[in-house]
Design a protein around this motif. Sequence first.
Motif, PDB file in Angstrom:
ATOM      1  N   UNK A  34      -3.670  26.297 -21.536  1.00 31.43           N
ATOM      2  CA  UNK A  34      -3.503  27.304 -22.594  1.00 31.43           C
ATOM      3  C   UNK A  34      -4.470  27.100 -23.768  1.00 31.43           C
ATOM      4  N   UNK A  35      -4.763  25.857 -24.095  1.00 31.35           N
ATOM      5  CA  UNK A  35      -5.719  25.582 -25.158  1.00 31.35           C
ATOM      6  C   UNK A  35      -7.112  26.098 -24.790  1.00 31.35           C
ATOM      7  N   UNK A  36      -7.526  25.870 -23.577  1.00 32.95           N
ATOM      8  CA  UNK A  36      -8.838  26.357 -23.121  1.00 32.95           C
ATOM      9  C   UNK A  36      -8.876  27.882 -23.154  1.00 32.95           C
ATOM     10  N   UNK A  37      -7.805  28.526 -22.715  1.00 36.85           N
ATOM     11  CA  UNK A  37      -7.755  29.995 -22.719  1.00 36.85           C
ATOM     12  C   UNK A  37      -7.840  30.528 -24.139  1.00 36.85           C
ATOM     13  N   UNK A  66       0.825  -1.207   0.000  1.00 38.09           N
ATOM     14  CA  UNK A  66       0.000   0.000   0.000  1.00 38.09           C
ATOM     15  C   UNK A  66       0.861   1.261   0.000  1.00 38.09           C
ATOM     16  N   UNK A  67       1.993   1.224   0.668  1.00 40.06           N
ATOM     17  CA  UNK A  67       2.899   2.375   0.662  1.00 40.06           C
ATOM     18  C   UNK A  67       3.456   2.616  -0.738  1.00 40.06           C
ATOM     19  N   UNK A  68       3.869   1.539  -1.415  1.00 42.47           N
ATOM     20  CA  UNK A  68       4.374   1.662  -2.786  1.00 42.47           C
ATOM     21  C   UNK A  68       3.280   2.161  -3.726  1.00 42.47           C
ATOM     22  N   UNK A  69       2.072   1.630  -3.562  1.00 41.72           N
ATOM     23  CA  UNK A  69       0.952   2.031  -4.419  1.00 41.72           C
ATOM     24  C   UNK A  69       0.617   3.491  -4.218  1.00 41.72           C
ATOM     25  N   UNK A  70       0.606   3.932  -2.981  1.00 36.98           N
ATOM     26  CA  UNK A  70       0.316   5.330  -2.686  1.00 36.98           C
ATOM     27  C   UNK A  70       1.380   6.241  -3.280  1.00 36.98           C
ATOM     28  N   UNK A  71       2.623   5.839  -3.176  1.00 39.07           N
ATOM     29  CA  UNK A  71       3.714   6.645  -3.713  1.00 39.07           C
ATOM     30  C   UNK A  71       3.624   6.734  -5.243  1.00 39.07           C
ATOM     31  N   UNK A  72       3.380   5.608  -5.915  1.00 40.81           N
ATOM     32  CA  UNK A  72       3.300   5.635  -7.375  1.00 40.81           C
ATOM     33  C   UNK A  72       2.050   6.373  -7.845  1.00 40.81           C
ATOM     34  N   UNK A  73       0.954   6.277  -7.093  1.00 46.51           N
ATOM     35  CA  UNK A  73      -0.255   7.019  -7.441  1.00 46.51           C
ATOM     36  C   UNK A  73      -0.012   8.515  -7.317  1.00 46.51           C
ATOM     37  N   UNK A  74       0.715   8.922  -6.312  1.00 44.30           N
ATOM     38  CA  UNK A  74       1.047  10.330  -6.140  1.00 44.30           C
ATOM     39  C   UNK A  74       1.903  10.848  -7.287  1.00 44.30           C
ATOM     40  N   UNK A  75       2.859  10.028  -7.716  1.00 51.79           N
ATOM     41  CA  UNK A  75       3.698  10.434  -8.850  1.00 51.79           C
ATOM     42  C   UNK A  75       2.871  10.564 -10.116  1.00 51.79           C
ATOM     43  N   UNK A  76       1.964   9.609 -10.338  1.00 51.89           N
ATOM     44  CA  UNK A  76       1.118   9.657 -11.534  1.00 51.89           C
ATOM     45  C   UNK A  76       0.197  10.874 -11.495  1.00 51.89           C
ATOM     46  N   UNK A  77      -0.329  11.196 -10.323  1.00 52.10           N
ATOM     47  CA  UNK A  77      -1.189  12.380 -10.199  1.00 52.10           C
ATOM     48  C   UNK A  77      -0.397  13.654 -10.470  1.00 52.10           C
ATOM     49  N   UNK A  78       0.838  13.709 -10.009  1.00 53.60           N
ATOM     50  CA  UNK A  78       1.684  14.883 -10.263  1.00 53.60           C
ATOM     51  C   UNK A  78       1.942  15.034 -11.763  1.00 53.60           C
ATOM     52  N   UNK A  79       2.251  13.947 -12.434  1.00 58.09           N
ATOM     53  CA  UNK A  79       2.519  14.004 -13.872  1.00 58.09           C
ATOM     54  C   UNK A  79       1.263  14.433 -14.632  1.00 58.09           C
ATOM     55  N   UNK A  80       0.127  13.850 -14.282  1.00 56.10           N
ATOM     56  CA  UNK A  80      -1.115  14.206 -14.965  1.00 56.10           C
ATOM     57  C   UNK A  80      -1.477  15.671 -14.712  1.00 56.10           C
ATOM     58  N   UNK A  81      -1.297  16.143 -13.502  1.00 55.18           N
ATOM     59  CA  UNK A  81      -1.632  17.528 -13.168  1.00 55.18           C
ATOM     60  C   UNK A  81      -0.762  18.534 -13.896  1.00 55.18           C
ATOM     61  N   UNK A  82       0.534  18.291 -13.913  1.00 62.24           N
ATOM     62  CA  UNK A  82       1.419  19.236 -14.594  1.00 62.24           C
ATOM     63  C   UNK A  82       1.216  19.193 -16.104  1.00 62.24           C
ATOM     64  N   UNK A  83       0.959  18.024 -16.649  1.00 57.11           N
ATOM     65  CA  UNK A  83       0.681  17.925 -18.082  1.00 57.11           C
ATOM     66  C   UNK A  83      -0.583  18.698 -18.433  1.00 57.11           C
ATOM     67  N   UNK A  84      -1.596  18.572 -17.597  1.00 57.61           N
ATOM     68  CA  UNK A  84      -2.847  19.303 -17.826  1.00 57.61           C
ATOM     69  C   UNK A  84      -2.587  20.808 -17.802  1.00 57.61           C
ATOM     70  N   UNK A  85      -1.821  21.265 -16.828  1.00 58.59           N
ATOM     71  CA  UNK A  85      -1.548  22.705 -16.733  1.00 58.59           C
ATOM     72  C   UNK A  85      -0.739  23.222 -17.919  1.00 58.59           C
ATOM     73  N   UNK A  86       0.188  22.433 -18.398  1.00 57.07           N
ATOM     74  CA  UNK A  86       1.061  22.898 -19.476  1.00 57.07           C
ATOM     75  C   UNK A  86       0.376  22.812 -20.843  1.00 57.07           C
ATOM     76  N   UNK A  87      -0.396  21.770 -21.085  1.00 58.55           N
ATOM     77  CA  UNK A  87      -0.959  21.556 -22.416  1.00 58.55           C
ATOM     78  C   UNK A  87      -2.415  21.984 -22.561  1.00 58.55           C
TER      79      UNK A  87
END
Length: 105
Positions: free
Chosen positions: A73-76, A49-70
């Motif tokens: 600006x398209x929506x704006x 569960x600790x490993x899963x939580x850590x990898x889920x957090x990393x995936x959420x960070x990647x998805x969030x930053x990708x959304x903000x960068x790509x």
Amino acid sequence: MATQSRRGGSGQPDRRSGSKAESSILTKITSSSIVSRGKQAASDAAFVSKKLLRSTGKAAWIAGTTFLILVVPLIIEMDREQQFNELELQQASLLGAPPSTPALK
């Protein structure tokens, strides 16, 4: 009589002989294979569960930053274009031009 009441009287059972039996039962229970397998399973579950939580957090960070960068600006930009089209239609209606439907690009 006074010394017996200070020691707890003769009505109370002797607890020293029962504590040895209780401690040996606890020792047998805690050293049993079922308890050790349960402890190992709990440890493995916590590790996974600790490993899963850590990898889920990393995936959420990647998805969030990708959304903000790509995507943001398209929506704006799409919102700006829509406002510009509405402004053109409003100006055209004020100038008396016939209302036209915007061409699809």
